[in-house]
Write a protein that holds these residues in place. Structure first.
Motif, short mmCIF file in Angstrom:
data_model
loop_
_atom_site.label_atom_id
_atom_site.label_comp_id
_atom_site.label_asym_id
_atom_site.label_seq_id
_atom_site.Cartn_x
_atom_site.Cartn_y
_atom_site.Cartn_z
N SER A 11 -28.91 -3.16 -39.44
CA SER A 11 -28.73 -2.47 -38.16
C SER A 11 -27.25 -2.33 -37.80
O SER A 11 -26.82 -1.31 -37.28
CB SER A 11 -29.47 -3.21 -37.06
N VAL A 12 -26.46 -3.36 -38.12
CA VAL A 12 -25.03 -3.35 -37.83
C VAL A 12 -24.34 -2.26 -38.66
O VAL A 12 -23.50 -1.52 -38.15
CB VAL A 12 -24.40 -4.74 -38.12
N GLU A 13 -24.70 -2.17 -39.95
CA GLU A 13 -24.14 -1.14 -40.81
C GLU A 13 -24.59 0.26 -40.39
O GLU A 13 -23.83 1.21 -40.45
CB GLU A 13 -24.52 -1.40 -42.27
N ARG A 14 -25.86 0.38 -39.97
CA ARG A 14 -26.39 1.67 -39.52
C ARG A 14 -25.66 2.16 -38.28
O ARG A 14 -25.46 3.35 -38.10
CB ARG A 14 -27.88 1.58 -39.25
N ARG A 15 -25.27 1.25 -37.41
CA ARG A 15 -24.51 1.64 -36.21
C ARG A 15 -23.24 2.36 -36.60
O ARG A 15 -22.89 3.39 -36.03
CB ARG A 15 -24.18 0.40 -35.38
N LYS A 16 -22.55 1.84 -37.61
CA LYS A 16 -21.31 2.45 -38.06
C LYS A 16 -21.57 3.78 -38.78
O LYS A 16 -20.82 4.74 -38.61
CB LYS A 16 -20.57 1.48 -38.99
N ILE A 17 -22.64 3.83 -39.58
CA ILE A 17 -23.02 5.07 -40.27
C ILE A 17 -23.33 6.16 -39.24
O ILE A 17 -23.01 7.32 -39.45
CB ILE A 17 -24.23 4.83 -41.19
N MET A 18 -23.95 5.77 -38.12
CA MET A 18 -24.37 6.72 -37.10
C MET A 18 -23.25 6.99 -36.10
O MET A 18 -23.45 6.95 -34.89
CB MET A 18 -25.63 6.21 -36.39
N SER A 19 -22.08 7.29 -36.62
CA SER A 19 -20.94 7.67 -35.77
C SER A 19 -20.92 9.18 -35.61
O SER A 19 -21.36 9.91 -36.50
CB SER A 19 -19.63 7.21 -36.41
N ALA A 20 -20.38 9.61 -34.49
CA ALA A 20 -20.28 11.05 -34.22
C ALA A 20 -18.84 11.39 -33.86
O ALA A 20 -18.15 10.59 -33.22
CB ALA A 20 -21.21 11.43 -33.07
N PRO A 21 -18.38 12.58 -34.24
CA PRO A 21 -17.01 12.99 -33.90
C PRO A 21 -16.87 13.22 -32.40
O PRO A 21 -17.81 13.61 -31.73
CB PRO A 21 -16.83 14.29 -34.68
N LEU A 22 -15.65 13.00 -31.91
CA LEU A 22 -15.37 13.19 -30.49
C LEU A 22 -14.87 14.62 -30.24
O LEU A 22 -14.30 15.25 -31.13
CB LEU A 22 -14.32 12.20 -30.00
N ASP A 23 -15.04 15.08 -29.01
CA ASP A 23 -14.53 16.36 -28.55
C ASP A 23 -13.00 16.34 -28.63
O ASP A 23 -12.39 15.28 -28.57
CB ASP A 23 -15.00 16.58 -27.11
N LYS A 24 -12.37 17.50 -28.77
CA LYS A 24 -10.90 17.56 -28.90
C LYS A 24 -10.18 16.91 -27.74
O LYS A 24 -9.17 16.23 -27.91
CB LYS A 24 -10.43 19.00 -29.06
N LEU A 25 -10.70 17.08 -26.52
CA LEU A 25 -10.08 16.49 -25.34
C LEU A 25 -10.15 14.96 -25.40
O LEU A 25 -9.16 14.27 -25.15
CB LEU A 25 -10.76 17.01 -24.07
N LEU A 26 -11.34 14.42 -25.76
CA LEU A 26 -11.48 12.96 -25.89
C LEU A 26 -10.62 12.42 -27.02
O LEU A 26 -10.02 11.36 -26.92
CB LEU A 26 -12.94 12.60 -26.15
N ARG A 27 -10.56 13.17 -28.11
CA ARG A 27 -9.76 12.76 -29.26
C ARG A 27 -8.30 12.64 -28.88
O ARG A 27 -7.60 11.71 -29.27
CB ARG A 27 -9.93 13.79 -30.37
N LYS A 28 -7.84 13.59 -28.07
CA LYS A 28 -6.44 13.57 -27.62
C LYS A 28 -6.19 12.41 -26.66
O LYS A 28 -5.17 11.73 -26.75
CB LYS A 28 -6.12 14.91 -26.95
N ASN A 29 -7.13 12.18 -25.73
CA ASN A 29 -6.98 11.12 -24.73
C ASN A 29 -6.96 9.73 -25.34
O ASN A 29 -6.16 8.88 -24.95
CB ASN A 29 -8.09 11.19 -23.69
N TYR A 30 -7.89 9.47 -26.27
CA TYR A 30 -8.06 8.13 -26.80
C TYR A 30 -7.38 7.90 -28.15
O TYR A 30 -7.24 6.76 -28.59
CB TYR A 30 -9.55 7.79 -26.93
N GLY A 31 -7.00 8.97 -28.85
CA GLY A 31 -6.38 8.83 -30.16
C GLY A 31 -7.34 8.34 -31.22
O GLY A 31 -6.96 7.69 -32.18
N VAL A 32 -8.64 8.67 -31.04
CA VAL A 32 -9.70 8.23 -31.95
C VAL A 32 -10.50 9.46 -32.37
O VAL A 32 -10.78 10.32 -31.55
CB VAL A 32 -10.62 7.21 -31.24
N ARG A 33 -10.85 9.54 -33.65
CA ARG A 33 -11.56 10.72 -34.16
C ARG A 33 -13.07 10.65 -33.96
O ARG A 33 -13.70 11.64 -33.61
CB ARG A 33 -11.24 10.90 -35.64
N SER A 34 -13.67 9.50 -34.21
CA SER A 34 -15.12 9.37 -34.08
C SER A 34 -15.49 7.99 -33.55
O SER A 34 -14.68 7.05 -33.64
CB SER A 34 -15.81 9.63 -35.41
N MET A 35 -16.70 7.89 -33.02
CA MET A 35 -17.19 6.64 -32.45
C MET A 35 -18.66 6.47 -32.78
O MET A 35 -19.38 7.46 -32.86
CB MET A 35 -17.07 6.66 -30.92
#
Length: 157
Positions: free
Chosen positions: A23-47
């Motif tokens: 389940s812990v590994e699946r959480r990481k596999i089930m990441s989704a890309p962030l919107d461009k605005l969120l990506r710019k604000n947080y400096g992170v590509r996916s979560m």
């Protein structure tokens, strides 16, 4: 190209590892890309996606549909989004599962742990972009010290 000799390049072993993931590994596999605005604000590509995130579907029949994530079903590798249902023949309505890689996170459901994760990921991203170089110690007068006789190759005159 294979870089890590401890990780197999075999399709069979990769699929087995994917479908037998915890389940812990699946959480990481089930990441989704962030919107461009969120990506710019947080400096992170996916979560890793979670219940309460607002997402937009970017692939498939339901492309363009926006809604809030109502459930993350790790066992099936899908997320359920509000108002995304279909009616069965007997009249019962069922949720439609969407894979997290096919959605774009428009708004994050924030809490203390998520903020810490964002800060940690942003910090590591900046470290990768600007690695600190180790500087060699120099002499106090700004000039390099001459080689001593012990460091010169023996037998060469």
């Amino acid at each position: 190209m294979k870089f890590d000799k401890n990780v197999s390049a075999s399709r069979r072993k990769s699929r087995k590892a994917h479908f037998n993931a915890s389940s812990v590994e699946r959480r990481k596999i089930m990441s989704a890309p962030l919107d461009k605005l969120l990506r710019k604000n947080y400096g992170v590509r996916s979560m890793p996606i979670r219940k309460g995130d607002r997402v937009k579907i970017v692939r498939g029949i339901y492309k363009g549909t926006e809604g809030k994530v109502t459930q993350v079903y790790r066992k099936k590798f899908v997320v359920y989004i509000e108002k995304l249902t279909r009616e069965k023949v007997n009249g019962q309505t069922v949720n439609i599962g969407i894979h997290p890689s096919k959605v774009l996170v428009k708004e994050l459901h924030m809490d203390k742990d998520r903020k810490n994760l964002l800060e940690r990921k942003a910090r590591s991203a900046t470290n990768k972009l600007n690695p600190t170089k180790l500087q060699e110690p120099t002499a106090t007068d700004g000039q390099t010290q001459p080689e001593s006789s012990s460091t010169k190759m023996a037998g060469v005159d």
